[in-house]
Design an enzyme around this catalytic site. Structure first.
Site, PDB file in Angstrom:
ATOM      1  N   ASP A  35      10.573   2.028  20.366  1.00 11.85           N
ATOM      2  CA  ASP A  35      11.004   1.458  19.082  1.00 11.85           C
ATOM      3  C   ASP A  35      10.633   2.440  17.974  1.00 11.85           C
ATOM      4  O   ASP A  35       9.484   2.909  17.910  1.00 11.85           O
ATOM      5  CB  ASP A  35      10.311   0.100  18.869  1.00 11.85           C
ATOM      6  CG  ASP A  35      10.952  -0.715  17.750  1.00 11.85           C
ATOM      7  OD1 ASP A  35      11.086  -0.188  16.622  1.00 11.85           O
ATOM      8  OD2 ASP A  35      11.300  -1.874  18.000  1.00 11.85           O
ATOM      9  N   VAL A 100      19.130  -6.147  15.484  1.00 10.48           N
ATOM     10  CA  VAL A 100      20.073  -5.340  16.256  1.00 10.48           C
ATOM     11  C   VAL A 100      20.699  -6.259  17.294  1.00 10.48           C
ATOM     12  O   VAL A 100      19.976  -6.883  18.102  1.00 10.48           O
ATOM     13  CB  VAL A 100      19.378  -4.136  16.933  1.00 10.48           C
ATOM     14  CG1 VAL A 100      20.388  -3.352  17.767  1.00 10.48           C
ATOM     15  CG2 VAL A 100      18.733  -3.224  15.892  1.00 10.48           C
ATOM     16  N   HIS A 104      17.791  -7.429  23.801  1.00 11.78           N
ATOM     17  CA  HIS A 104      16.657  -6.564  24.119  1.00 11.78           C
ATOM     18  C   HIS A 104      15.366  -7.369  24.094  1.00 11.78           C
ATOM     19  O   HIS A 104      15.289  -8.416  23.445  1.00 11.78           O
ATOM     20  CB  HIS A 104      16.556  -5.385  23.143  1.00 11.78           C
ATOM     21  CG  HIS A 104      16.486  -5.802  21.705  1.00 11.78           C
ATOM     22  ND1 HIS A 104      17.596  -6.133  20.970  1.00 11.78           N
ATOM     23  CD2 HIS A 104      15.432  -5.956  20.857  1.00 11.78           C
ATOM     24  CE1 HIS A 104      17.243  -6.465  19.745  1.00 11.78           C
ATOM     25  NE2 HIS A 104      15.919  -6.370  19.643  1.00 11.78           N
ATOM     26  N   HIS A 106      11.179  -6.841  23.396  1.00 11.23           N
ATOM     27  CA  HIS A 106      10.101  -5.999  22.886  1.00 11.23           C
ATOM     28  C   HIS A 106       8.900  -6.101  23.830  1.00 11.23           C
ATOM     29  O   HIS A 106       8.513  -7.218  24.205  1.00 11.23           O
ATOM     30  CB  HIS A 106       9.643  -6.485  21.508  1.00 11.23           C
ATOM     31  CG  HIS A 106      10.708  -6.468  20.453  1.00 11.23           C
ATOM     32  ND1 HIS A 106      10.752  -5.515  19.467  1.00 11.23           N
ATOM     33  CD2 HIS A 106      11.761  -7.290  20.225  1.00 11.23           C
ATOM     34  CE1 HIS A 106      11.786  -5.759  18.662  1.00 11.23           C
ATOM     35  NE2 HIS A 106      12.403  -6.834  19.096  1.00 11.23           N
TER      36      HIS A 106
HETATM   37  P1  5GP Z   1      15.202  -7.092  16.667  1.00 10.18           P
HETATM   38  O1  5GP Z   1      14.801  -7.543  15.311  1.00 10.18           O
HETATM   39  O2  5GP Z   1      16.709  -7.002  16.758  1.00 10.18           O
HETATM   40  O3  5GP Z   1      14.596  -7.891  17.783  1.00 10.18           O
HETATM   41  O4  5GP Z   1      14.575  -5.677  16.855  1.00 10.18           O
HETATM   42  C1  5GP Z   1      15.244  -4.484  16.698  1.00 10.18           C
HETATM   43  C2  5GP Z   1      14.212  -3.396  16.860  1.00 10.18           C
HETATM   44  O5  5GP Z   1      14.907  -2.165  16.942  1.00 10.18           O
HETATM   45  C3  5GP Z   1      13.221  -3.295  15.710  1.00 10.18           C
HETATM   46  O6  5GP Z   1      11.913  -3.422  16.225  1.00 10.18           O
HETATM   47  C4  5GP Z   1      13.490  -1.919  15.110  1.00 10.18           C
HETATM   48  O7  5GP Z   1      12.304  -1.269  14.743  1.00 10.18           O
HETATM   49  C5  5GP Z   1      14.187  -1.192  16.246  1.00 10.18           C
HETATM   50  N1  5GP Z   1      15.160  -0.213  15.839  1.00 10.18           N
HETATM   51  C6  5GP Z   1      16.034  -0.313  14.802  1.00 10.18           C
HETATM   52  N2  5GP Z   1      16.824   0.785  14.756  1.00 10.18           N
HETATM   53  C7  5GP Z   1      16.444   1.582  15.789  1.00 10.18           C
HETATM   54  C8  5GP Z   1      16.901   2.862  16.260  1.00 10.18           C
HETATM   55  O8  5GP Z   1      17.800   3.488  15.715  1.00 10.18           O
HETATM   56  N3  5GP Z   1      16.263   3.368  17.361  1.00 10.18           N
HETATM   57  C9  5GP Z   1      15.250   2.697  17.987  1.00 10.18           C
HETATM   58  N4  5GP Z   1      14.707   3.292  19.066  1.00 10.18           N
HETATM   59  N5  5GP Z   1      14.789   1.499  17.559  1.00 10.18           N
HETATM   60  C10 5GP Z   1      15.386   0.939  16.481  1.00 10.18           C
END
Ligand code: 5GP
Length: 142
Positions: A35, A100, A104, A106
């Site tokens: 991340d 995103v 996925h 974490h």
């Molecule tokens: P969500 O809120 O959708 O569960 O988490 C999305 C995660 O993706 C966040 O923890 C954020 O830091 C991570 N993230 C956002 N953009 C990118 C990216 O371009 N590359 C990577 N590796 N992680 C990302």
């Protein structure tokens, strides 16, 4: 009705290799990478290759291979960083905190007395992500 999957989301681009990531694991159906805004050292994302927005529209066949890798990564990050525990998080739709829209999980190493940093907070330095990815790959035996 579920929202439509957008193939232009950032994880779809990472899966297609259109934007870079620090990959630590890949098999036929799942990829794991660092991340970029980690909530703690070694924060890893485990992503199925099959497209779905989140758990609400995913094919149930996705979950077996996905969670086998989640477990593998939990064991690996605990070992890589000598952590005391591991937190799993998974968000579905904006109201839950999802940012995103490709399913996925974490996987975050945890240390006694150390709180998580904010979700989608600060970008980590690429060299730190690369170093941490190396530790995870080593713990996986790659
Ligand atoms: P969500 O809120 O959708 O569960 O988490 C999305 C995660 O993706 C966040 O923890 C954020 O830091 C991570 N993230 C956002 N953009 C990118 C990216 O371009 N590359 C990577 N590796 N992680 C990302």
């Amino acid at each position: 009705m579920a929202e439509a999957y957008d193939p232009g989301n950032i994880f779809a681009k990472i899966l297609r290799g259109e934007i870079p990531s620090q990959r630590v694991y890949e098999d036929d159906s799942v990829v794991a990478f660092m991340d970029v805004m980690p909530q703690g050292v070694g924060h890893t994302l485990v992503v199925p290759k099959a497209p779905s927005r989140n758990i609400l529209d995913a094919d149930p066949a996705t979950f077996g291979p996905l969670f086998a890798v989640v477990q593998k990564m939990a064991v690996a990050v605990k070992k890589a960083f000598n952590a005391d525990g591991v937190t799993l998080m998974q968000f579905n739709e904006p109201a839950s905190g999802q940012t995103v829209f490709h399913l996925h999980v974490h996987v975050i190493p945890r240390f006694e007395g150390v709180p998580l940093k904010p979700h989608s907070g600060q970008m980590e330095k690429p060299e730190v992500l690369a170093e941490n990815a190396g530790k995870i790959r080593a713990a996986l035996g790659n």
